[in-house]
Write a protein that holds these residues in place. Structure first.
Motif, PDB file in Angstrom:
ATOM      1  N   PRO A  75      71.167  69.489   7.795  1.00 58.68           N
ATOM      2  CA  PRO A  75      71.234  70.539   8.825  1.00 58.68           C
ATOM      3  C   PRO A  75      71.764  71.867   8.300  1.00 58.68           C
ATOM      4  O   PRO A  75      71.504  72.913   8.891  1.00 58.68           O
ATOM      5  N   LEU A  76      72.507  71.849   7.209  1.00 56.31           N
ATOM      6  CA  LEU A  76      73.062  73.108   6.685  1.00 56.31           C
ATOM      7  C   LEU A  76      72.110  73.788   5.713  1.00 56.31           C
ATOM      8  O   LEU A  76      72.451  74.799   5.094  1.00 56.31           O
ATOM      9  N   ASN A  77      70.916  73.226   5.585  1.00 53.70           N
ATOM     10  CA  ASN A  77      69.874  73.804   4.731  1.00 53.70           C
ATOM     11  C   ASN A  77      70.362  74.019   3.294  1.00 53.70           C
ATOM     12  O   ASN A  77      70.091  75.047   2.673  1.00 53.70           O
ATOM     13  N   GLU A  78      71.090  73.039   2.777  1.00 49.36           N
ATOM     14  CA  GLU A  78      71.613  73.177   1.410  1.00 49.36           C
ATOM     15  C   GLU A  78      70.480  73.236   0.388  1.00 49.36           C
ATOM     16  O   GLU A  78      70.561  73.981  -0.589  1.00 49.36           O
ATOM     17  N   PRO A  85      68.553  73.916  -9.502  1.00 45.59           N
ATOM     18  CA  PRO A  85      68.978  72.567  -9.134  1.00 45.59           C
ATOM     19  C   PRO A  85      70.481  72.378  -9.315  1.00 45.59           C
ATOM     20  O   PRO A  85      71.057  72.764 -10.338  1.00 45.59           O
ATOM     21  N   GLY A  86      71.102  71.816  -8.282  1.00 39.72           N
ATOM     22  CA  GLY A  86      72.531  71.506  -8.347  1.00 39.72           C
ATOM     23  C   GLY A  86      73.413  72.569  -7.723  1.00 39.72           C
ATOM     24  O   GLY A  86      74.544  72.303  -7.345  1.00 39.72           O
ATOM     25  N   LEU A  87      72.914  73.807  -7.612  1.00 39.21           N
ATOM     26  CA  LEU A  87      73.766  74.893  -7.109  1.00 39.21           C
ATOM     27  C   LEU A  87      73.381  75.258  -5.674  1.00 39.21           C
ATOM     28  O   LEU A  87      72.201  75.376  -5.358  1.00 39.21           O
ATOM     29  N   ILE A  88      74.380  75.423  -4.811  1.00 39.93           N
ATOM     30  CA  ILE A  88      74.150  75.891  -3.437  1.00 39.93           C
ATOM     31  C   ILE A  88      74.838  77.246  -3.324  1.00 39.93           C
ATOM     32  O   ILE A  88      76.053  77.358  -3.521  1.00 39.93           O
ATOM     33  N   HIS A  89      74.060  78.274  -3.040  1.00 40.93           N
ATOM     34  CA  HIS A  89      74.616  79.633  -2.983  1.00 40.93           C
ATOM     35  C   HIS A  89      74.388  80.182  -1.576  1.00 40.93           C
ATOM     36  O   HIS A  89      73.338  80.735  -1.276  1.00 40.93           O
ATOM     37  N   ARG A  90      75.424  80.030  -0.745  1.00 46.56           N
ATOM     38  CA  ARG A  90      75.295  80.415   0.663  1.00 46.56           C
ATOM     39  C   ARG A  90      76.003  81.732   0.955  1.00 46.56           C
ATOM     40  O   ARG A  90      75.500  82.582   1.651  1.00 46.56           O
ATOM     41  N   TYR A  91      77.228  81.898   0.448  1.00 46.44           N
ATOM     42  CA  TYR A  91      78.000  83.119   0.681  1.00 46.44           C
ATOM     43  C   TYR A  91      77.916  83.999  -0.575  1.00 46.44           C
ATOM     44  O   TYR A  91      77.756  83.471  -1.686  1.00 46.44           O
ATOM     45  N   PRO A  92      78.069  85.317  -0.415  1.00 52.96           N
ATOM     46  CA  PRO A  92      77.867  86.176  -1.596  1.00 52.96           C
ATOM     47  C   PRO A  92      78.770  85.831  -2.772  1.00 52.96           C
ATOM     48  O   PRO A  92      78.319  85.810  -3.917  1.00 52.96           O
ATOM     49  N   ASP A  93      80.050  85.563  -2.517  1.00 54.66           N
ATOM     50  CA  ASP A  93      80.976  85.464  -3.662  1.00 54.66           C
ATOM     51  C   ASP A  93      81.373  84.027  -4.010  1.00 54.66           C
ATOM     52  O   ASP A  93      82.239  83.825  -4.845  1.00 54.66           O
ATOM     53  N   LYS A 313      74.159  78.987   8.304  1.00 53.06           N
ATOM     54  CA  LYS A 313      74.610  80.286   8.828  1.00 53.06           C
ATOM     55  C   LYS A 313      76.106  80.511   8.612  1.00 53.06           C
ATOM     56  O   LYS A 313      76.646  81.538   9.003  1.00 53.06           O
ATOM     57  N   GLY A 314      76.800  79.537   8.044  1.00 55.42           N
ATOM     58  CA  GLY A 314      78.196  79.764   7.665  1.00 55.42           C
ATOM     59  C   GLY A 314      79.208  79.084   8.576  1.00 55.42           C
ATOM     60  O   GLY A 314      78.890  78.652   9.684  1.00 55.42           O
ATOM     61  N   LYS A 315      80.434  79.016   8.053  1.00 51.94           N
ATOM     62  CA  LYS A 315      81.546  78.403   8.795  1.00 51.94           C
ATOM     63  C   LYS A 315      82.167  79.418   9.733  1.00 51.94           C
ATOM     64  O   LYS A 315      82.352  80.573   9.345  1.00 51.94           O
TER      65      LYS A 315
END
Ligand code: SF4
Length: 344
Positions: A75-78, A85-93, A313-315
């Motif tokens: 559901p978090l669209n990881e 592969p292996g990296l999830i980059h959701r927030y800029p920093d 969409k973030g925490k």
């Protein structure tokens, strides 16, 4: 083989193994483990007092995990937020690096249930080449979280190699490790592991206690070893129906965590993950718990209650309503429920 690896090898992985200790019918769990594997370490098994207690519910399969519902595996669209592969980059920093899909205990409520325990761990060497290239080309990322599965199920040498590679990237200021081994396999926190980790400071460890019964001498000693290596410890708790959805239980947990030098960091509302819906509580239950904490125990023992919004969409923190405005006056609700006037 090291002691922690022997303990892991002695873990139970089939419902039939429960028969040695508990009077239950294992056949009702068998279908579940073919879809979502089971592993319970000897230490975690020793914490179960009786069937269906809060420890049991977290680690023993339940047929309801296979029921059809509207929930989804990711559901978090990881997967969609993974540039390599292996990296999830959701927030800029910040970014998350999934270095393992194995865990000491396969928690039934896991938000990565789609892959943890059911897909092979990545080939670290090749993955690190791509990840380090991406990180080097993305200077905005200053904070990396090693996650999984459980990063501390990797052997010392592999962990050291990962940390060495990451520390060669100058703009990566902070490395965090998310791990549940202090709770489920405390013997993994060895003197040698701590001496490796402390070479790569600033390292932060976030662990994952969900119930006060998980805090025993062995887990407290594991946390003490990490703290003594200069590693700040935080804790993420998942709000789980039938486990810790009770203000008194949560307050006890938070106070016990502080006593073992672990700072409560987050209480997570359950994500909408397929196979875990039976653990979900209402958000109003989480707010009730926060109201029972704030002002009723030390602020240090009061974490953020957060919802991780679907779709990546973030925490966001969820707070009880403390303030109402009436004209020029603010009415502020204190911990006793009294509305107190305050002029700003
Ligand atoms: S330790 Fe964490 S990643 Fe592993 S099964 Fe439990 S919740 Fe999932």
């Amino acid at each position: 083989m090291k002691q922690w690896q022997r303990s892991l090898a002695e873990s139970i992985t089939s419902p039939e193994d429960l028969l040695h200790q508990f009077d239950v019918d294992p056949s009702r769990f068998s279908n579940v483990v073919t879809r979502y594997p089971m592993r319970i370490t000897p230490h975690y098994l020793s914490l179960i007092r009786e069937p269906f207690d809060p420890i049991w519910r977290q680690c023993v399969p339940d047929p309801i995990e296979l029921s059809k519902d509207e929930l989804v595996p990711d559901p978090l669209n990881e997967e969609g937020l993974s540039p390599v592969p292996g990296l999830i980059h959701r927030y800029p920093d910040r970014a998350v690096l999934v270095v393992s899909t194995a865990c000491a205990v396969y928690c039934r409520f896991c938000m990565r249930k789609r892959k943890v325990g059911c897909t092979p761990s990545p080939a670290i060497g090749r993955m690190l080449d791509d990840v380090c290239r991406y990180l080097s080309e993305t200077p905005a990322i200053r904070d990396l979280i090693l996650s999984g599965g459980d990063p501390l199920l990797l052997d010392d040498e592999t962990l050291e190699e990962i940390l060495e590679r990451l520390r060669s990237i100058p703009h990566l200021e902070i490395i965090r490790i998310g791990t549940r081994v202090p709770v489920t396999l405390p013997e993994r926190i060895t003197t040698r592991l701590c001496s490796i980790l402390k070479r790569f400071h600033p390292i932060y460890v976030n662990t994952h206690f969900n119930h006060p019964a998980e805090i025993v001498a062995a887990s407290a000693a594991a946390c003490a070893k990490l703290s003594d290596a200069g590693i700040p410890l935080g804790n993420q708790t998942v709000l789980l129906r039938g486990v810790n959805d009770d203000p008194a239980v949560m307050k006890h947990l938070m106070q016990r965590l502080l006593a073992i030098r672990v700072r409560p960091y987050y209480i997570h509302q359950m994500d909408l993950v397929q196979g875990t819906g039976h653990f979900r509580t209402s958000v109003s239950k989480g707010i009730e718990i926060m109201e029972a904490l704030r002002g009723h125990t030390s602020g240090l023992a009061t974490p953020y209650y957060v919802i991780d919004l679907p779709g990546g969409k973030g925490k966001v923190p969820v707070l009880p309503e403390y303030v109402q405005r009436r004209g020029d006056v603010l009415l502020v609700r204190n911990y006793l429920g009294e509305m107190v006037e305050y002029r700003d």
